[in-house]
Design a protein around this motif. Structure first.
Motif, mmCIF file in Angstrom:
data_model
loop_
_atom_site.group_PDB
_atom_site.id
_atom_site.type_symbol
_atom_site.label_atom_id
_atom_site.label_comp_id
_atom_site.label_asym_id
_atom_site.label_seq_id
_atom_site.Cartn_x
_atom_site.Cartn_y
_atom_site.Cartn_z
ATOM 1 N N ASN A 1 -0.197 4.418 -7.671
ATOM 2 C CA ASN A 1 -1.351 5.301 -7.639
ATOM 3 C C ASN A 1 -1.650 5.891 -9.012
ATOM 4 O O ASN A 1 -2.626 6.581 -9.189
ATOM 5 C CB ASN A 1 -1.154 6.428 -6.618
ATOM 6 N N ARG B 1 -4.204 1.507 -12.322
ATOM 7 C CA ARG B 1 -5.000 0.540 -11.582
ATOM 8 C C ARG B 1 -4.753 -0.860 -12.123
ATOM 9 O O ARG B 1 -4.614 -1.074 -13.314
ATOM 10 C CB ARG B 1 -6.491 0.872 -11.694
ATOM 11 N N GLU C 1 -12.335 -8.583 -7.953
ATOM 12 C CA GLU C 1 -13.411 -7.756 -7.450
ATOM 13 C C GLU C 1 -13.713 -8.134 -6.003
ATOM 14 O O GLU C 1 -13.470 -9.266 -5.586
ATOM 15 C CB GLU C 1 -14.672 -7.974 -8.296
ATOM 16 N N ARG D 1 -11.014 -8.715 0.094
ATOM 17 C CA ARG D 1 -11.079 -8.704 -1.373
ATOM 18 C C ARG D 1 -10.630 -10.048 -1.956
ATOM 19 O O ARG D 1 -11.157 -10.492 -2.976
ATOM 20 C CB ARG D 1 -10.198 -7.585 -1.934
ATOM 21 N N GLU E 1 -8.893 3.706 0.250
ATOM 22 C CA GLU E 1 -9.192 2.897 -0.937
ATOM 23 C C GLU E 1 -8.017 2.878 -1.908
ATOM 24 O O GLU E 1 -7.696 1.837 -2.495
ATOM 25 C CB GLU E 1 -10.447 3.413 -1.639
ATOM 26 N N GLN E 2 -7.355 4.017 -2.091
ATOM 27 C CA GLN E 2 -6.194 4.060 -2.972
ATOM 28 C C GLN E 2 -5.058 3.200 -2.426
ATOM 29 O O GLN E 2 -4.346 2.542 -3.187
ATOM 30 C CB GLN E 2 -5.723 5.504 -3.150
ATOM 31 N N GLN F 1 -5.900 -0.411 -3.011
ATOM 32 C CA GLN F 1 -5.662 -0.751 -4.411
ATOM 33 C C GLN F 1 -4.174 -0.889 -4.704
ATOM 34 O O GLN F 1 -3.754 -1.782 -5.456
ATOM 35 C CB GLN F 1 -6.272 0.301 -5.327
ATOM 36 N N ILE G 1 -3.131 -4.223 -3.402
ATOM 37 C CA ILE G 1 -3.660 -5.271 -4.286
ATOM 38 C C ILE G 1 -2.819 -5.361 -5.560
ATOM 39 O O ILE G 1 -2.517 -6.459 -6.041
ATOM 40 C CB ILE G 1 -5.141 -5.008 -4.618
ATOM 41 N N ASP G 2 -2.436 -4.221 -6.108
ATOM 42 C CA ASP G 2 -1.588 -4.212 -7.300
ATOM 43 C C ASP G 2 -0.302 -4.998 -7.056
ATOM 44 O O ASP G 2 0.141 -5.783 -7.902
ATOM 45 C CB ASP G 2 -1.237 -2.778 -7.691
#
Length: 245
Positions: A6, A9, A14, A47, A227-228, A231, A234-235
């Motif tokens: 967190n 990013r 995308e 995504r 959303e966090q 992400q 995804i990371d």
């Protein structure tokens, strides 16, 4: 949050940019009730342009079938036989849940209280689990191994060879709040506790989804927005799969 993602990013794909055709990417996500597995896994699938498998829906569909057919859920052999025989067709589109049993769409019914209160009796049946795990692995293979699969034993049993393996968790308070919002705020605190804590306690007798196995990355979403959390996952996927920026 255990991964620390967190605070930084990634340069993840995308939205709407798919994994190149033919390039395999299997993402395995485990976690307890109310941790956000379904909503986060669906969005991660979108995504990356991947299929999505909700293994919990499969257990719920089998539970619905057993209840509909009058199968005694305390009869382990009968439940296992039902698992081998029940006519399930489950979709893997993250934008459209499709769960058909005998041609009937049971997507709404399997989320109701009747199934929710009974599903642990099916999910803790080792023989039934073995049958459904084989079906889940078939769906992963049928996707061309381009899929996000989520549940309780995905990282260790269903897809231990996944490109990215994640344990998505959250503290008890956060999980109860999320489940209450998901259910429209109709349950009281005791009912929510039974759905979240009680269900997890029962299911944990056959599979460990509260501690990360070796090689599994923990993402704690307690203090994160959806959303966090997306992400953060995804990371992990980008790092684990070695995808370019």
């Amino acid at each position: 949050m255990n991964t620390g993602t967190n605070t930084a990013r990634s340069t993840a794909p995308e939205p709407g940019v798919p994994v190149p055709d033919g390039r395999q990417l299997v993402v395995a996500v485990d976690g307890p009730s109310g941790s956000g597995k379904s909503s986060v896994s669906k969005e991660v699938a979108r995504r990356f342009g991947l299929a999505y498998l909700d293994t919990g829906a499969m257990y719920r569909a089998l539970t619905w079938w057993c209840l509909d057919r009058g199968v005694d859920l305390s009869d382990g052999d009968a439940v296992a036989e039902a698992a081998r025989a029940f006519p399930l067709a489950q979709g893997t589109d993250p934008d459209r849940e499709l769960v058909l049993v005998g041609g009937a769409d049971v997507g709404v019914e399997i989320r109701g209280a009747r199934v929710t209160e009974a599903v642990s009796a099916v999910a803790t049946n080792p023989a039934a689990r073995a049958v459904l795990v084989a079906r889940q692995q078939e769906l992963i293979a049928d996707s061309g191994r381009r899929i996000v699969a989520e549940g309780r034993d995905i990282t260790t049993v269903v897809a231990p060879d996944a490109d990215a393996r994640i344990l998505l968790t959250a503290d008890e308070r956060s999980r109860m709040i999320r489940r209450g919002l998901q259910n429209g705020g109709v349950e009281d605190a005791e009912q929510l506790r039974e759905q979240v804590v009680g269900r997890d306690a029962k299911d944990s007798t056959v599979v460990n989804f509260t501690e990360a196995a070796d090689g599994v990355v923990t993402v704690d979403s307690s203090a994160l927005t959806v959303e966090q959390t997306v992400q953060a996952v995804i990371d992990v996927v980008v790092r684990a799969a070695g995808r370019p920026a």
